[in-house]
Design a protein around this motif. Structure first.
Motif: not given
Length: 210
Positions: A86, A89, A132
């Motif tokens: 996350k 991201d 990522r």
């Protein structure tokens, strides 16, 4: 014997022989244009990382492509701890908001016998990850002092990712570089960067004629 760390091996010790042994290009890509690129050299040694990213930035600027070093973009404490999917991201979205459209990431991945290493390269055609995923799977390069054992032939990877708005954030190109007999710092930096630039020019990635 003290274990070597990530890109520090390349930057601090240099090398007398650098070669591109394999490279993969996304088969759906013929030409890839990018106008603002983030340059990431994953290493625990800040001085070595700075030297590498700075020289690479200069080569981009010579070709009229805007590029920024990760040292100038990431928060000073960014690499001190493991980042979640996350969090990365969010980093990608921040880069998009800042008008970046590509990331070029380099790291020394270790050493293994040629048979098993080439087998791993053969699996690249099935790779569908993003910047990522690549960053997250290798981020312990920054702080795990047991990441590498000492060896004389080093295997490095440089990967180009698209992070364009409203486009798939995918791997565009990846090159495998073999570094043999480390000896000279300036030659190592210069030869490695020149090799990356030449490979990208030949593949019509970012650097190409109008």
């Amino acid at each position: 014997m003290k274990k070597f760390i990530a890109l520090t091996v390349l930057i601090v010790y240099g090398c007398s022989d650098i070669s591109l042994v394999e490279n993969y290009k996304n088969p759906d890509i013929v030409l890839f244009h990018a106008y603002k690129v983030l340059l990431v050299g994953m290493a625990q040694n800040d001085k070595g990382q700075s030297k590498f990213e700075t020289l690479l930035q200069k080569e981009f600027e010579k070709r009229d492509v805007e590029a920024m070093r990760s040292l100038d973009v990431f928060d000073i404490n960014f690499t001190d701890s493991e980042k979640s999917e996350k969090e990365l991201d969010d980093v990608e979205q921040l880069l998009i908001d800042r008008d970046f459209d590509a990331v070029l990431i380099t790291k020394v991945i270790g050493s293994e016998d040629r048979h098993s290493f080439r087998k791993s390269i053969a699996q690249w055609s099935n790779y569908s990850g993003r910047f990522r995923d690549d960053y997250r799977s290798h981020q312990d390069l920054y702080y795990d002092t047991d990441y590498y054992d000492p060896f004389t032939i080093y295997h490095a990877e440089t990967s180009l990712y698209c992070i364009c708005q409203d486009k798939e954030r995918a791997l565009i190109w990846r090159g495998s570089i073999e570094i043999t007999d480390p000896t000279d710092i300036e030659k190592a930096i210069d030869d490695y960067v020149k090799l990356i630039i030449k490979a990208m020019e030949e593949q019509q990635l970012i650097f190409h004629e109008n």
